[in-house]
Write an enzyme that holds these catalytic residues in place. Structure first.
Site, PDB file in Angstrom:
ATOM      1  N   HIS A 103     -41.041  67.563  32.514  1.00 30.76           N
ATOM      2  CA  HIS A 103     -39.430  67.235  32.252  1.00 30.76           C
ATOM      3  C   HIS A 103     -39.696  66.008  30.731  1.00 30.76           C
ATOM      4  O   HIS A 103     -38.799  66.965  30.141  1.00 30.76           O
ATOM      5  CB  HIS A 103     -38.789  65.597  32.476  1.00 30.76           C
ATOM      6  N   ASP A 134     -43.687  68.487  38.532  1.00 33.50           N
ATOM      7  CA  ASP A 134     -43.332  68.021  36.741  1.00 33.50           C
ATOM      8  C   ASP A 134     -44.673  67.039  36.532  1.00 33.50           C
ATOM      9  O   ASP A 134     -44.731  66.187  35.586  1.00 33.50           O
ATOM     10  CB  ASP A 134     -43.366  66.118  37.126  1.00 33.50           C
ATOM     11  N   SER A 217     -43.507  58.488  28.631  1.00 31.12           N
ATOM     12  CA  SER A 217     -43.557  60.362  30.139  1.00 31.12           C
ATOM     13  C   SER A 217     -44.635  60.961  29.347  1.00 31.12           C
ATOM     14  O   SER A 217     -44.467  61.939  28.368  1.00 31.12           O
ATOM     15  CB  SER A 217     -42.390  61.103  30.420  1.00 31.12           C
TER      16      SER A 217
END
Length: 364
Positions: A103, A134, A217
């Site tokens: 992402h 992911d 992230s």
């Protein structure tokens, strides 16, 4: 996806098994920001007298450990800028491969990467993105001198209570470090798919109390041995308040990240995901009370696991083994906790009649 699972580009909201929402930790680049009594008393006095000397030493040891780990691991954590989003990454090898979250890269192919030893961003290109877990790998177009690969630990050895440090670029603040503990292991978490979310259901995630914020992230969750034990990916949010729930974050286990990234580096793609699949696409259906009641098979892979077991388009899956299936998310969660090749019982409805089928799970 489950209607309760919502997502936006930044921060992205997520839905977790524990019924909390999850914020995907990318950041918008534009917004980065008696007789015995006497002896007992003597014992207490001695303990109290020793405490002032003992406690500072222990604190000093812990501080030294933090500083040692930061010096060792932080140079392997980079900042990744896409056209709209900002996240973090981990140097995978000395050839310039960097592992991050899918992402973070989104649909883009080129990126600006700031490493620990370079003030000016370097350019990088996408090698492969694997949204199902992911994870993604990008590669620097030019490998700078002194690029330091991270050391990945064994996720099976991660224990609740371990001290960990989260490293990344929260709100664009590069090379930031927060600390906490491993709060739990083995969590299964589902992401939303709207507005840039991957829709992944990820098993065996590491839950941590270390602060995970937008921009973290793809960064590193590191133990006191300087080993990466996870990739911070999601932070929980309180649905009633609409903001982050402090101290609840989730990281993809390092062993999974290493397995997926290794395949991408060697093969240019993922050839062995280890993720179970039925070989169908489905949609959530509701009952007469408009409550989720199962997953209707929309398409079925010819010769796939479900087809070989006799399932058809239109069948409504209501149970996998002993796990009730009410939504596509619950089906993904059931499959995420299983393994390819496992034989499982699928309960479904066809023309109002409940039936069962023995299915040997395939691979996603």
């Amino acid at each position: 996806m489950d209607a309760s699972a919502r997502a936006s580009r930044t921060p992205l909201l997520r839905h977790v098994v524990l019924t909390v929402l999850l914020v995907c930790c990318t950041a918008l680049t534009a917004g980065c920001e008696g007789a015995g009594a006497p002896s007992a008393r003597r014992h207490d006095t001695a303990t109290a007298a020793a405490s002032p000397a003992t406690v500072p030493m222990a604190a000093g040891d812990l501080q030294s450990a933090y500083q040692r780990v930061i010096k060792q691991a932080l140079p392997s954590v980079v900042q990744i800028e896409a056209s709209r989003d900002l996240g973090s990454g981990i140097v995978y090898d000395d050839r310039g491969h960097i592992v991050t979250n899918a992402h973070v890269v989104g649909d883009e192919k080129t990126f600006r990467v700031t490493t620990a030893g370079n003030e000016e961003p370097l350019t990088a290109s996408l090698v492969y993105s694997y949204p199902q877990q992911d994870l993604a790998v990008i590669k620097l177009d030019r490998v700078p001198d002194g690029l330091r690969p991270a050391v990945f630990g064994d996720s099976e050895k991660v224990e609740v209570g371990q001290i960990v440090l989260a490293m990344g670029s929260p709100l664009g603040l590069s090379s930031s470090v927060t600390q906490g503990i491993v709060s739990a292991t083995g969590r299964t978490v589902s992401e939303g798919s709207a507005d840039g979310g991957t829709g992944a259901t990820i098993a065996n995630m590491v839950q941590t109390s270390a602060a995970i914020n937008p921009g973290n992230s793809g960064g590193a969750l590191v133990n006191l041995d300087g080993q990466v034990i996870g990739i911070p990916t999601l932070a929980a949010a309180d649905p009633s308040l609409g903001n982050a729930a402090a101290g609840i974050g989730f990281a993809i286990p390092a062993s999974m990240a290493r397995t997926i990234a290794g395949q991408i580096v060697r093969e240019g793609r993922v050839v062995d995901s280890g993720r179970a699949a039925l070989g169908i696409t489905g949609r959530t259906v509701v009952d007469d009370r408009l409550q989720p009641a199962g997953v209707a098979i929309a398409t079925i892979q010819s010769g796939g696991p479900a087809a070989r077991a006799g399932l058809r388009t239109g069948d409504i899956i209501t149970r996998v083994d002993r796990q009730s299936i009410t939504t596509i998310t619950s089906l993904q969660e059931a499959l995420a906790s299983s393994q390819p090749g496992r034989r499982t019982t699928v309960t479904y409805q066809r023309d109002g009649t409940e039936r069962t089928a023995e299915v040997t799970l395939g691979e996603q």
